[in-house]
Design a protein around this motif. Structure first.
Motif, PDB file in Angstrom:
ATOM      1  N   ARG A 183       0.774  -1.242   0.025  1.00  0.00           N
ATOM      2  CA  ARG A 183       0.001  -0.133   0.110  1.00  0.00           C
ATOM      3  C   ARG A 183       0.964   1.280   0.058  1.00  0.00           C
ATOM      4  O   ARG A 183       1.906   1.231   0.443  1.00  0.00           O
ATOM      5  CB  ARG A 183      -0.859   0.111   1.192  1.00  0.00           C
ATOM      6  N   ARG A 243      -3.861   0.426  -2.852  1.00  0.00           N
ATOM      7  CA  ARG A 243      -3.347  -0.777  -3.136  1.00  0.00           C
ATOM      8  C   ARG A 243      -2.409  -0.879  -4.318  1.00  0.00           C
ATOM      9  O   ARG A 243      -2.938  -0.634  -5.341  1.00  0.00           O
ATOM     10  CB  ARG A 243      -4.434  -1.879  -3.020  1.00  0.00           C
ATOM     11  N   THR A 286      -8.216   0.222  -7.732  1.00  0.00           N
ATOM     12  CA  THR A 286      -7.053   0.061  -6.702  1.00  0.00           C
ATOM     13  C   THR A 286      -7.095   1.113  -5.563  1.00  0.00           C
ATOM     14  O   THR A 286      -6.284   0.914  -4.671  1.00  0.00           O
ATOM     15  CB  THR A 286      -5.859   0.149  -7.295  1.00  0.00           C
ATOM     16  N   ASP A 330     -17.816   5.216   1.773  1.00  0.00           N
ATOM     17  CA  ASP A 330     -17.398   4.259   0.649  1.00  0.00           C
ATOM     18  C   ASP A 330     -17.866   4.707  -0.805  1.00  0.00           C
ATOM     19  O   ASP A 330     -17.030   4.833  -1.579  1.00  0.00           O
ATOM     20  CB  ASP A 330     -17.753   2.689   0.600  1.00  0.00           C
ATOM     21  N   THR A 334      -4.701   6.805  -0.439  1.00  0.00           N
ATOM     22  CA  THR A 334      -4.132   5.480  -0.227  1.00  0.00           C
ATOM     23  C   THR A 334      -4.513   4.404  -1.224  1.00  0.00           C
ATOM     24  O   THR A 334      -5.589   4.182  -1.486  1.00  0.00           O
ATOM     25  CB  THR A 334      -4.408   5.024   1.094  1.00  0.00           C
ATOM     26  N   GLY A 353     -10.861   6.449   5.235  1.00  0.00           N
ATOM     27  CA  GLY A 353     -10.056   4.926   5.659  1.00  0.00           C
ATOM     28  C   GLY A 353     -10.119   5.040   7.161  1.00  0.00           C
ATOM     29  O   GLY A 353      -9.854   3.762   7.632  1.00  0.00           O
ATOM     30  N   GLU A 359      -7.900   2.542  -1.997  1.00  0.00           N
ATOM     31  CA  GLU A 359      -8.390   2.129  -0.718  1.00  0.00           C
ATOM     32  C   GLU A 359      -9.277   3.108   0.017  1.00  0.00           C
ATOM     33  O   GLU A 359     -10.316   2.986   0.384  1.00  0.00           O
ATOM     34  CB  GLU A 359      -7.316   1.615   0.143  1.00  0.00           C
ATOM     35  N   SER A 360      -8.536   4.403   0.103  1.00  0.00           N
ATOM     36  CA  SER A 360      -9.255   5.405   0.785  1.00  0.00           C
ATOM     37  C   SER A 360      -8.856   6.806   0.602  1.00  0.00           C
ATOM     38  O   SER A 360      -7.735   6.769  -0.047  1.00  0.00           O
ATOM     39  CB  SER A 360      -9.082   5.152   2.436  1.00  0.00           C
TER      40      SER A 360
END
Length: 675
Positions: free
Chosen positions: A104, A261, A161, A239, A259, A178, A163-164
Motif C-alpha cells: 500500500r 493498494r 485500486t 465508501d 491511499t 479510511g 483504498e481510501s
C-alpha cells in the motif's frame, strides 16, 4: 475574471497567508494546460496544507467565489483551467509514505506518478494506473480523472485500486474515509450528504434501466460524467463518496491524500511491434491476438507510424519501413518469472505466425529494445502534436467502444477526418480495451474552423454512441464533453449526477463548467489560439512533461511556463495591450530568463526535444547585445573619460586578491549563460 478587489485579496490572504498571487505573469503562466482551452484566472492560490484548503473552500462558499484545483496540468479536456480562482495543489502536497512493505502507499496530490513508482520499485510493486503521461501527471490528477493506461485495463485503474481518501468537502469538513468510523463521522458532520447518498444509491438500484446502462457503460474504460457505477458497487455513504470522487475532476471535493493498494511489477516481458498492411487488417487480427493473453496491445495507424519513425529511439526496421496505409500493434506479454514468460510467448507463437504481417513478428525481452518501443508509444501524442503546422492547436480526443466494434469505428473515424478535411489526423490507443485516441490539428482564429470542429464533434458523438461506446475513456469529461453527458447516460442517470453535485457542492463553487454543464456550447468556448513566436515556442504542445525535471520549477517558472509567457506576450502585442506587454516583459527577465539553469534537463523529458535553455541563452545574448551596444554608444560620446576610467579599473583589479575577480567573472558568466 476581473482583477481582485483589495477587500477580496485581503480576505484570501487571511485564509492563505502569503499564498495569493495576482501578478499577470503568475496568472497567465498557470492558465495553460495540455488541453485546447485557455482561460485566465483572476488569482493563483497556493495553500500549504489541507487545513488551508478547507478554509479556502469555506471562504468560497461564504463569498460565492469559484475554485479550480490544479496540479500537474497534463489534463487534455479543459478541467484544469478557469477564469476564477486557480488553486495550485502541486507545490506543497508532495508527501509519500510506503506502507506494508509496498503493498500500500499513501500519497498527496502533488506527487508525480513516476516518483511514486520509483519509491515502490525496491519492493517490486507499482501503482495500477499507468497513463502515458506518468512522467508528469500527479496523483491528484490520477484520482480526479480515474486514470488507467496501457496495461491496467479496468481491473487495475484508479477506481479499482484506491483504498481510501482524505477529503476536504466544500463545507470545510475534512474526512478520512479510511478511518474505521468514517461513515459515522460523515453522518455526524454532513447529515444531508450522508442521507442523500443513501437515497441516490437506492434510486439507482431500483431502476432496472439505470442498472443495465451502468453495467454496459462500465464494462469499458469510461470517464464520462460521474462514476455512478459506485452506487452498484458499494453500500455505505463513506465508501460511496470515496469512489464517486474518483473521476469527479475536482467538482465534488479536494483530495488531500490518497491511499492505494499497489500491484506487483512483472519484471519479465516480451514486446514486439506487429506491422500490418492496413488498419483493417490490424483490427481483424485483434480477436486472435487478445486470445493469446497479452498484457497490452497498442494501436498505431499509418500517420502515427510516420511520426514514430522520426523518434531517435526507433530501430532500423521501423525507420526503414515504407509506410503507406500500414498500421501496427505494439503487443507485450508480461510475467513474474522467465519460465512463465517463455511459456506465454511460446503459446502466442502460432497466433503470431498466422497473422498477415508485413514483416515477421519479432518479440524482444531485452530491456533497452522494449524501453525504446514504449518510449515511442508514450511520447506519441506530443510528438505528433509537435510536428503540427505552426499556429495550430492540437486536440487529443479519446473514446472507447466494444472491441468487436473497433474495426468499424476506426474506418468511420477515418471517413470523418476526410469529410471534414482533417488531413493529418492520427489514430492510436489501447486496442485491447477498445480505447482509441485520435488527434486533430485545428486553427481557432477564424470563423470556419470552429464550425468545422463543431460539425465533426456532432458526427463523432453519433458514431461512438451508435456503437454503444463512451465519449471519454481516459481523459475525463472536462469541458469538451460536458454537453454530451445526458445524451450518453440518459435523463434518469443524468439527474442522479445533477443531484450528486448539488449534495456535495450546493453552492456550485468547485470547478464550474466542468463535467456537467447547462451550456450546450461550452465545448466551443475559450478555445486556445496559438500565436507564432519562435521555433522552440511554436513546437510546444504545453503538455508539461518538462516541469518535474526543471531545477527552477519551485523558484520562478518551468520550461512550459517560459514558453506560454512568450505566447501571452505575443498575444498581448497583437491585441495592442501595451500595458500588459510592458508588465509581462518586465517580469519575464527575472522569472524566465535570469533564473533558468540552461542545463537542458527539459529536453531530456520533452517528447519533441525542445531545449528551452537554448531559447533562454538566445534571449540573454540579445539582451546582452542591446545593453552592450548602449554602453559602447555612451562610451563613444565620452571616450576620454571612459579610457581614464578603464585604466583606473585595471589598476584596482591588479591590487585585489585573485579570487575576487575570478569569482565575479564566474558569476557573470553563469548569469549570461556563457558557461
Amino acid at each position: 475574471m476581473t482583477e481582485l478587489s483589495a477587500s477580496a485579496r485581503a480576505g484570501l490572504e487571511s485564509v492563505v497567508p502569503g499564498g495569493v498571487a495576482t501578478r499577470a505573469a503568475d496568472r497567465l503562466r498557470m492558465a495553460h494546460d495540455a488541453s485546447h482551452y485557455l482561460l485566465h484566472p483572476g488569482a493563483v492560490i497556493t495553500p500549504s496544507d489541507a487545513g488551508q484548503v478547507a478554509a479556502l473552500l469555506a471562504y468560497g462558499r461564504r463569498t460565492g467565489t469559484a475554485l479550480t484545483f490544479r496540479s500537474g496540468g497534463t489534463s487534455l479536456s479543459g478541467q484544469a483551467v478557469t477564469d476564477r480562482l486557480l488553486v495550485d495543489v502541486r507545490r506543497h502536497f508532495r508527501a509519500l509514505t510506503v506502507l506494508d512493505d509496498g503493498r500500500r502507499v499513501r500519497v498527496q496530490p502533488g506527487v508525480v506518478l513516476r516518483q511514486v513508482n520509483a519509491r515502490l520499485a525496491p519492493y517490486g510493486r507499482k501503482l495500477g494506473p499507468d497513463p502515458a503521461s506518468e512522467s508528469a501527471c500527479t496523483v491528484g490528477g490520477v484520482v480526479a480523472n480515474n486514470s488507467s493506461g496501457m496495461t491496467c485495463g479496468t481491473e487495475f485503474n484508479t477506481y479499482r485500486t484506491l483504498e481510501s481518501l482524505v477529503l476536504a468537502l466544500p463545507s470545510g469538513t475534512v474526512l478520512d474515509t479510511g478511518a474505521p468510523d468514517a461513515d459515522a463521522r460523515l453522518r455526524a458532520a454532513e447529515p444531508d450528504l450522508h442521507a442523500g447518498l443513501l437515497r441516490l444509491r437506492d434510486r439507482v438500484r431500483g431502476n432496472s434501466e439505470s442498472v443495465r446502462r451502468i453495467r454496459a457503460q462500465y464494462a469499458m474504460k469510461n470517464t464520462m460524467g460521474y462514476g455512478v457505477n459506485a452506487f452498484l458497487d458499494h453500500d455505505d455513504p463513506a465508501d460511496l463518496l470515496t469512489r464517486l470522487v474518483v473521476g469527479s475532476e475536482g467538482t465534488l471535493a479536494f483530495v488531500a491524500s490518497a491511499t492505494f493498494r499497489t500491484v506487483p511489477v512483472h519484471r519479465h516481458a516480451a514486446t514486439g511491434l506487429l506491422v500490418f498492411d492496413s488498419l483493417g487488417a490490424a483490427m481483424a487480427a485483434m480477436p486472435a491476438l487478445v486470445a493469446a493473453g497479452p498484457a497490452a496491445v497498442e494501436l498505431l495507424d499509418a500517420a502515427a507510424l510516420r511520426v514514430a519513425q522520426r523518434d531517435p529511439k526507433a530501430d532500423a526496421a521501423l525507420r526503414g519501413l515504407a509506410v503507406r496505409g500500414h498500421a501496427a500493434l505494439l503487443a507485450e506479454w508480461q510475467e513474474s518469472d522467465p519460465e512463465a514468460l517463455a511459456d506465454r510467448v511460446g503459446g502466442a507463437g502460432p497466433v503470431l505466425a498466422g497473422l498477415p504481417l508485413s514483416a515477421p513478428a519479432r518479440l524482444s525481452g531485452e530491456p533497452a529494445a522494449r524501453a525504446a518501443l514504449w518510449h515511442i508509444r508514450k511520447g506519441l501524442y506530443a510528438a505528433v502534436a509537435g510536428a503540427r503546422p505552426s499556429g495550430t492547436t492540437a486536440l487529443l480526443e479519446d473514446i472507447a467502444v466494444p472491441v468487436e466494434a473497433l474495426a468499424g469505428t476506426c474506418a468511420a473515424l477515418a471517413g470523418l477526418f476526410d469529410r471534414h478535411r482533417y488531413a493529418d489526423s492520427v489514430i492510436f490507443g489501447h486496442a485491447k480495451d477498445g480505447n482509441l485516441h485520435f488527434m486533430l490539428n485545428e486553427r481557432f482564429d477564424g470563423s470556419e474552423a470552429p464550425a468545422r470542429y463543431a460539425d465533426f464533434t456532432e458526427e463523432m458523438v453519433d458514431l461512438v454512441l451508435g456503437h454503444g461506446g463512451t465519449l471519454k475513456a481516459e481523459h475525463g469529461t472536462g469541458r469538451v464533453m460536458a454537453p454530451y453527458v445526458r445524451r450518453q447516460f440518459g435523463d434518469e442517470l443524468y439527474e442522479v449526477m445533477r443531484e450528486l453535485k448539488t449534495l456535495c457542492d450546493p453552492d456550485g463553487v468547485l470547478n464550474p463548467g466542468v463535467l456537467l454543464s447547462d451550456d450546450p456550447e461550452i465545448h466551443m468556448r475559450h478555445l486556445k489560439t496559438v500565436p507564432t513566436v519562435e521555433e522552440e515556442v511554436d513546437r510546444c504542445v504545453e503538455c508539461g512533461y518538462c516541469e518535474p525535471v526543471c531545477p527552477s520549477r519551485d523558484l520562478t517558472t518551468t520550461p512550459r511556463q517560459r514558453i506560454v509567457l512568450r505566447r501571452e506576450i505575443a498575444a498581448a502585442q497583437a491585441a495592442g495591450d501595451t500595458a500588459l506587454v510592458r508588465e509581462l516583459t518586465d517580469d519575464y527577465d527575472y522569472d524566465a530568463v535570469q533564473t533558468c539553469a540552461v542545463d537542458g534537463m527539459c529536453a531530456t523529458a520533452c517528447p519533441v526535444l525542445i531545449n528551452t535553455g537554448d531559447l533562454v541563452k538566445r534571449l540573454r545574448a540579445q539582451e546582452h547585445g542591446r545593453a552592450a551596444g548602449t554602453a559602447w554608444s555612451g562610451a563613444a560620446r565620452r571616450w576620454s573619460a571612459t579610457t581614464r576610467g578603464m585604466a583606473r579599473g585595471l589598476d584596482l583589479a591588479g591590487a585585489l586578491p585573485p579570487a575576487l575577480p575570478e569569482a565575479a567573472t564566474r558569476a557573470a558568466r553563469a548569469v549570461l549563460g556563457a558557461d
